[in-house]
Enzyme design. Structure first.
Site, PDB file in Angstrom:
ATOM      1  N   THR A  72       0.859  -1.187   0.000  1.00 24.35           N
ATOM      2  CA  THR A  72       0.000   0.000   0.000  1.00 24.35           C
ATOM      3  C   THR A  72       0.896   1.238   0.000  1.00 24.35           C
ATOM      4  O   THR A  72       0.697   2.166  -0.792  1.00 24.35           O
ATOM      5  CB  THR A  72      -0.912  -0.016   1.250  1.00 24.35           C
ATOM      6  OG1 THR A  72      -1.775  -1.155   1.151  1.00 24.35           O
ATOM      7  CG2 THR A  72      -1.735   1.251   1.372  1.00 24.35           C
ATOM      8  N   ASN A 151      -5.573  -9.842  -7.571  1.00 27.49           N
ATOM      9  CA  ASN A 151      -5.667 -10.543  -6.289  1.00 27.49           C
ATOM     10  C   ASN A 151      -6.937 -11.381  -6.156  1.00 27.49           C
ATOM     11  O   ASN A 151      -6.976 -12.326  -5.381  1.00 27.49           O
ATOM     12  CB  ASN A 151      -5.565  -9.548  -5.126  1.00 27.49           C
ATOM     13  CG  ASN A 151      -6.349  -8.281  -5.352  1.00 27.49           C
ATOM     14  OD1 ASN A 151      -6.226  -7.642  -6.395  1.00 27.49           O
ATOM     15  ND2 ASN A 151      -7.172  -7.913  -4.402  1.00 27.49           N
ATOM     16  N   GLN A 179       0.804  -9.852  -6.210  1.00 27.89           N
ATOM     17  CA  GLN A 179       0.309 -11.233  -6.283  1.00 27.89           C
ATOM     18  C   GLN A 179       1.134 -12.102  -7.232  1.00 27.89           C
ATOM     19  O   GLN A 179       0.997 -13.323  -7.225  1.00 27.89           O
ATOM     20  CB  GLN A 179      -1.172 -11.250  -6.710  1.00 27.89           C
ATOM     21  CG  GLN A 179      -2.094 -10.562  -5.711  1.00 27.89           C
ATOM     22  CD  GLN A 179      -2.246 -11.322  -4.392  1.00 27.89           C
ATOM     23  OE1 GLN A 179      -1.875 -12.494  -4.277  1.00 27.89           O
ATOM     24  NE2 GLN A 179      -2.801 -10.667  -3.390  1.00 27.89           N
ATOM     25  N   SER A 199       5.070  -6.942  -1.847  1.00 28.98           N
ATOM     26  CA  SER A 199       4.739  -7.004  -0.429  1.00 28.98           C
ATOM     27  C   SER A 199       5.245  -8.326   0.131  1.00 28.98           C
ATOM     28  O   SER A 199       5.051  -9.380  -0.477  1.00 28.98           O
ATOM     29  CB  SER A 199       3.221  -6.924  -0.282  1.00 28.98           C
ATOM     30  OG  SER A 199       2.865  -7.018   1.077  1.00 28.98           O
ATOM     31  N   HIS A 201       4.329 -10.129   2.773  1.00 31.01           N
ATOM     32  CA  HIS A 201       3.441 -11.149   3.362  1.00 31.01           C
ATOM     33  C   HIS A 201       2.671 -11.981   2.352  1.00 31.01           C
ATOM     34  O   HIS A 201       1.985 -12.919   2.715  1.00 31.01           O
ATOM     35  CB  HIS A 201       2.509 -10.523   4.416  1.00 31.01           C
ATOM     36  CG  HIS A 201       1.396  -9.663   3.893  1.00 31.01           C
ATOM     37  ND1 HIS A 201       0.101 -10.082   3.868  1.00 31.01           N
ATOM     38  CD2 HIS A 201       1.395  -8.393   3.404  1.00 31.01           C
ATOM     39  CE1 HIS A 201      -0.671  -9.097   3.402  1.00 31.01           C
ATOM     40  NE2 HIS A 201       0.099  -8.072   3.115  1.00 31.01           N
ATOM     41  N   THR A 238      13.504   4.961  11.265  1.00 38.16           N
ATOM     42  CA  THR A 238      14.414   3.849  11.537  1.00 38.16           C
ATOM     43  C   THR A 238      13.835   2.565  10.952  1.00 38.16           C
ATOM     44  O   THR A 238      12.656   2.272  11.135  1.00 38.16           O
ATOM     45  CB  THR A 238      14.635   3.710  13.062  1.00 38.16           C
ATOM     46  OG1 THR A 238      15.179   4.931  13.528  1.00 38.16           O
ATOM     47  CG2 THR A 238      15.583   2.567  13.382  1.00 38.16           C
ATOM     48  N   CYS A 326      -9.586  -7.132   1.669  1.00 44.06           N
ATOM     49  CA  CYS A 326      -9.947  -5.769   2.056  1.00 44.06           C
ATOM     50  C   CYS A 326     -11.444  -5.554   1.940  1.00 44.06           C
ATOM     51  O   CYS A 326     -12.011  -4.740   2.631  1.00 44.06           O
ATOM     52  CB  CYS A 326      -9.243  -4.764   1.160  1.00 44.06           C
ATOM     53  SG  CYS A 326      -7.508  -5.079   1.027  1.00 44.06           S
TER      54      CYS A 326
HETATM   55  N1  PMP Z   1      -1.806  -4.742  -4.140  1.00 44.04           N
HETATM   56  C1  PMP Z   1      -2.383  -5.941  -4.225  1.00 44.04           C
HETATM   57  C2  PMP Z   1      -2.648  -6.515  -5.571  1.00 44.04           C
HETATM   58  C3  PMP Z   1      -2.717  -6.669  -3.062  1.00 44.04           C
HETATM   59  O1  PMP Z   1      -3.282  -7.864  -3.161  1.00 44.04           O
HETATM   60  C4  PMP Z   1      -2.414  -6.089  -1.806  1.00 44.04           C
HETATM   61  C5  PMP Z   1      -2.752  -6.826  -0.513  1.00 44.04           C
HETATM   62  N2  PMP Z   1      -4.127  -7.072  -0.341  1.00 44.04           N
HETATM   63  C6  PMP Z   1      -1.823  -4.822  -1.770  1.00 44.04           C
HETATM   64  C7  PMP Z   1      -1.522  -4.180  -2.947  1.00 44.04           C
HETATM   65  C8  PMP Z   1      -1.483  -4.150  -0.459  1.00 44.04           C
HETATM   66  O2  PMP Z   1      -0.383  -4.750   0.135  1.00 44.04           O
HETATM   67  P1  PMP Z   1      -0.035  -4.538   1.689  1.00 44.04           P
HETATM   68  O3  PMP Z   1      -0.939  -5.452   2.433  1.00 44.04           O
HETATM   69  O4  PMP Z   1       1.404  -4.932   1.806  1.00 44.04           O
HETATM   70  O5  PMP Z   1      -0.239  -3.102   1.991  1.00 44.04           O
END
Ligand code: PMP
Length: 386
Positions: A72, A151, A179, A199, A201, A238, A326
């Site tokens: 994000t 996604n 993704q 990202s 995670h 930091t 989301c």
């Molecule tokens: N872009 C896409 C295509 C995503 O799937 C996501 C996560 N839902 C994000 C951006 C946002 O990533 P983050 O959770 O690291 O802010």
């Protein structure tokens, strides 16, 4: 507790053991990476080693990787009029993005209201290239943002083709590769992308860390966060050393295993889809005729409401979601399926099943068993109610 099967890797992937190990080791360090003493230098070394690993995954130079708090924030950093290319200093006058982008792109980043425009997609969820051509022809210094893979549907965009069109028009291309990274080939040069967001995670690293990767001749003159000048002045504060270390380790592990993992996931996904179709021939799989990620199935059965189905699956030990994380929890149609022109009834019922490197055939069997029970009972309720 019933044994659980996790099918929500597109929302977040389990932490890879390599990432956990790297994080634990980094947490034992004391230094601030900006300090000149030995402790500080040790912390700096961890960050730079991780930067190198992230760079390798996307085929970039380490110095062009900026760590952020996630994708994000990486999208926010990228989407500014102050992105320039080569020696040219022209500010971006317009931001174009596809109608199926993540909300963090559709919000328009740091562009003033009125200078962003959404581009349509086809019924298969692919960017309408004719629409792109039209807007490029009437724009002087465009910034275009198109995701590598969606996604919700997993549909993969023809980024190289889009990049060629954008560059010919003097534009700059940002790719949200969240993704795709670690699942399909994601080399910045082959994609032709100027800016790439990833990202941690989604590829087995921790939540709360990501990166914006730039091509060498792309310059961002507006910092996102000002202060102590960290991250070459683009993102002060930091550094989160443990998270960054975990991110680097996850990128390295994902890069090594990518091809074998993708082939395995595609086989499991195909078995899963064949099972779904056999149990419910009326099921619709979105984007089925377009190139897709090996791990994602977005499916709807007419008459089924996603919210009810998710709870029933959860009680049966299966974690899955409706569209993007989301928007799940909120009863609203997915903007992705709406943009693809899907029927309202199907849009309300869309269930996203996403797999990962540790998904097994047993998990798939468990899901298919639950599918038979849950869907047939929900269809009965629906028939009685109707
Ligand atoms: N872009 C896409 C295509 C995503 O799937 C996501 C996560 N839902 C994000 C951006 C946002 O990533 P983050 O959770 O690291 O802010």
């Amino acid at each position: 507790m019933t044994e659980r099967a996790y099918f929500d890797w597109n929302a977040t992937a389990p932490l890879r053991p390599e990432a956990r190990e790297a994080m634990v080791a980094a947490m034992a360090l004391t230094g601030n990476a900006s300090s000149v003493h030995a402790e500080g230098r040790a912390a700096r070394q961890v960050i730079e080693a991780a930067r190198q690993k992230v760079a390798v995954l996307v085929g970039a130079e380490a110095k062009n990787v900026t760590f952020t708090s996630g994708a994000t924030e990486a999208n926010m950093l990228a989407l500014t009029p102050s992105v320039t290319s080569g020696g040219r200093k022209a500010l971006r006058d317009k931001l174009f993005f596809s109608a199926i982008e993540h909300p963090s792109v559709r919000a328009g980043g740091r562009f003033p209201a009125g200078s962003t425009e959404e581009l349509p997609v086809t019924r298969e969820g692919l960017l309408d290239l004719q629409a792109l051509r039209t807007v490029l022809a009437r724009s002087e210094h465009p910034l275009v943002s198109v995701m590598l893979a969606n996604n919700e549907t997993g549909v993969i965009q023809p980024i190289a083709e889009i990049a060629a069109m954008v560059h010919e028009a003097g534009g700059i291309l940002h790719v949200d590769a969240v993704q795709g990274a670690g699942r399909i080939d994601c080399q910045t040069a082959e994609l032709g992308a100027d800016l790439v967001s990833i990202s941690a995670h989604k590829l087995g690293g921790p939540q709360g860390v990501g990166a914006l990767v730039r091509r060498g001749d792309i310059h961002i003159s507006a910092a996102l966060i000002t202060g102590g000048g960290q991250e070459r002045g683009l993102r002060a504060g930091t550094e989160n050393i443990a998270a960054i270390a975990g991110f680097g380790a996850a990128c390295a592990a994902a890069g090594v295993a990518r091809q074998a993992d993708a082939a395995r996931m595609a086989r499991l996904r195909d078995t899963l889809e064949a099972g779904l179709k056999a149990a419910t021939p009326q099921a619709v799989i979105f984007g089925a005729d377009a190139p897709r990620l090996p791990n994602t199935t977005l499916v709807a059965v007419p008459g089924i409401k996603a919210e009810t189905a998710i709870i029933a699956f959860d009680l049966s030990g299966i974690a899955l979601s409706s569209g993007s994380a989301c928007s799940s929890g909120r009863v609203q149609a997915s903007h992705v399926l709406t943009a693809m022109g899907a029927d309202d009834d199907l849009t309300r019922g869309a269930l996203r099943l996403s797999l990962g490197w540790s998904t097994t055939q047993d998990d798939v069997n468990r899901l298919l068993n639950a599918w038979n029970t849950v869907i047939s009972s929900l269809l009965k309720t629906h028939a009685t109610a109707a």
